[in-house]
Scaffold this motif. Structure first.
Motif, short mmCIF file in Angstrom:
data_model
loop_
_atom_site.label_atom_id
_atom_site.label_comp_id
_atom_site.label_asym_id
_atom_site.label_seq_id
_atom_site.Cartn_x
_atom_site.Cartn_y
_atom_site.Cartn_z
N ASN A 82 0.87 -1.18 0.00
CA ASN A 82 0.00 0.00 0.00
C ASN A 82 0.90 1.22 0.00
O ASN A 82 1.47 1.59 1.04
N MET A 83 1.08 1.83 -1.16
CA MET A 83 2.07 2.89 -1.32
C MET A 83 1.42 4.19 -1.77
O MET A 83 0.37 4.19 -2.43
N ASP A 84 2.07 5.28 -1.42
CA ASP A 84 1.72 6.61 -1.93
C ASP A 84 2.90 7.09 -2.78
O ASP A 84 3.91 7.53 -2.24
N TYR B 201 0.36 3.30 5.05
CA TYR B 201 1.24 2.92 3.95
C TYR B 201 2.39 2.05 4.45
O TYR B 201 2.90 2.22 5.56
N HIS C 49 5.66 1.94 3.82
CA HIS C 49 6.71 2.73 3.17
C HIS C 49 8.01 1.95 2.98
O HIS C 49 8.59 1.92 1.89
#
Length: 525
Positions: A164-166, A259, A261
């Protein structure tokens, strides 16, 4: 008073007073509007302090400098890194700021860095020329576009994983890391030494708290639950971005970032979509190395150069970097020794300091042994990590009681300066007598024990003779003693049954008393 009269009265103020007007403005938007009012205020705005402009930009960070606060942190990180390199106190303050996450790093930048309007305009152009295209590439590697690949879980991609990335934040994490620590490459390639403000401990603090990840905090709890001790440099405290874990009973507390990360960054760096662009850059300035350690260093030098370094993977933007990259590659090729991967870099650094303190050659004297040469060599070759200096006793040659005592003092100062818990020495295992293995029984003894178990009234004796033979011998002796006084015909001697056995209870069996008949021996005349 009319508007013209108000304007005339404002402009009639001394210039030194007009220069203070930006201090009373709300944000960067008000500052731009003030500078556009007239020529005089525009000219005076050119002399506004960079620190003041940064404060005004931070006030509008969520509007003009998104993602907040990553954009402004990346824009000022190189200045913060240079400031931290000036002293150990500054380095300690930088590490303390890391513990507050990106917000803490921006607070430190507001005190020791700044921005000019010219730099803000460059960043605005950089967003469209470099930031947005690279963010799109990241999205195709670990973002929504990556997940949208047809048959994602059935071979559509070669690196399917749950992430789950931004992508915008991921870009600025990479850029900030490069802005902070890229200067260490020049120092290391020239001198072989990494500055304290950019050493592995500082970099770990940045990764832990400024690139937060749920797994980073949970894994240390799993280690403790299994009785293992995590590396003290990798311990994460419930502060800054991890503060939601402090009073929460949930495995994933509310308020913590959603996220992944750190895991996403590792996946990105190994992605087959991300690496080809950087491989083209390396090929344009000499290509890759065959040795794995040279290649790893070469890849890091190219990739971690900050915001401006991200331009290299854009078509036609390699020219400004070509000469610098060629110099760095030549220096890596000229290295004769592989950089040591010491398992205890802190202890090695401090022991080298002890050695330098007693090195007479540095004070113009004759060469003498300092007593730390063996410890330095042993720590350089050591591959086992030790949390406390006392754990090296008897395991690392050259590290004796005096060295352990001095290293413990240095470790206490180090942990106190960084607000880290002091690791405890590993307790020694309790010593006890080893259990002696029972000897196997011989067949003859086994048969005897079986016969004894069948006899309820049998009592074991220390004699080797059987009970029946012992009773017969005793009766014969008694008969010979009484024979001279009263000889009797066909006397019968009844041996008393032995006492019952208490140690083992067996089913009762009837046993007839043992009768031994002793015949009278006629005396010869």
């Amino acid at each position: 008073m009319t508007r013209d009269e108000c304007s005339a009265s404002l402009l009639s103020l001394p210039e030194d007073v007009l220069l203070t007007l930006p201090h009373y403005l709300r944000d960067i938007e008000d500052f731009i509007n003030l500078a556009a009012t007239c020529r005089l205020l525009h000219n005076l705005s050119l002399h506004t302090l960079p620190r003041t402009i940064l404060r005004l930009a931070a006030a509008a960070s969520r509007t003009f400098f998104r993602p907040d606060p990553c954009f402004l942190v990346a824009a000022t990180a190189r200045q913060v890194g240079e400031w931290a390199s000036r002293s150990s106190e500054n380095t300690a303050e930088l590490r303390a700021a890391f513990r507050k996450g990106m917000d803490g790093l921006l607070e430190l930048a507001l005190e020791h860095a700044g921005l000019t309007m010219e730099r803000i305009r460059e960043l605005y152009e950089l967003r469209f020329s470099t930031i947005n295209p690279v963010v799109d590439l990241i999205d195709r590697c670990v973002g929504v576009q990556w997940y949208a690949t047809p048959n994602f879980w059935d071979g559509g991609v070669d690196d399917a994983w749950t992430l789950n990335m931004d992508p915008p934040e991921t870009f600025f994490h990479l850029a900030t890391y490069g802005e902070l620590f890229a200067p260490a490459f020049d120092t290391f390639l020239d001198t072989g030494v990494v500055p304290e403000a950019m050493d592995v401990d500082t970099r770990l603090e940045f990764v832990k708290y400024c690139i937060p990840d749920w797994m980073c905090y949970i894994r240390q709890k799993d280690l403790r639950n299994t009785g293992n001790k995590p590396d003290p440099r990798r311990v994460v405290q419930p502060v800054g971005p991890y503060e939601p874990f402090l009073n929460s009973v949930k495995t994933y507390p509310d308020g913590f970032t959603e996220y992944t990360h750190q895991r996403g960054l590792g996946h990105l760096i190994d992605s087959t979509r991300w690496n080809p662009s950087w491989a083209e850059v390396r090929a344009a300035v000499g290509g890759d190395f065959e040795e794995e350690w040279r290649q790893d260093l070469w890849k890091a030098v190219v990739m971690y150069q900050g915001l401006e370094g991200m331009k290299m993977i854009r078509p036609g933007d390699l020219a400004p970097w070509r000469e610098r990259l060629a110099v760095w590659r030549a220096k890596i090729a000229a290295l004769t020794l592989r950089p040591g991967k010491c398992a205890n870099p802190l202890f090695l650094r401090w022991v080298k300091e002890f050695h330098d303190e007693k090195d007479y050659r540095k004070r113009g004297g004759p060469p003498r042994a300092t007593g730390y040469e063996n410890a330095v060599r042993a720590l350089e070759m050591c591959t086992q990590t030790y949390a406390h200096p006392a754990d090296m006793r008897g395991k690392v040659s050259g590290v004796g009681p005096t060295t352990i005592e001095r290293l413990t003092e240095k470790l206490e100062e180090y942990c106190e300066r960084r607000a880290m818990p002091m690791p405890e020495p590993t307790p020694k295992p309790a010593r006890g007598r080893k259990a002696v293995a029972a000897k196997p029984k011989t067949p003859s003894k086994a048969k005897v024990e079986k016969a004894e178990s069948d006899d309820e009234d049998f009592t074991p004796t220390k004699r080797k003779r059987t009970q029946r033979k012992a009773a017969a011998s005793k009766a014969k002796v008694k008969h010979e003693e009484d024979e001279e006084d009263e000889p009797e015909d066909d006397d019968e001697y009844e041996d008393k049954p032995p006492p019952k056995k208490r140690a083992r209870r067996m089913p009762k069996k009837t046993q007839e008393p043992v009768e031994i008949i002793v015949r009278e021996v006629e005396e010869s005349e």
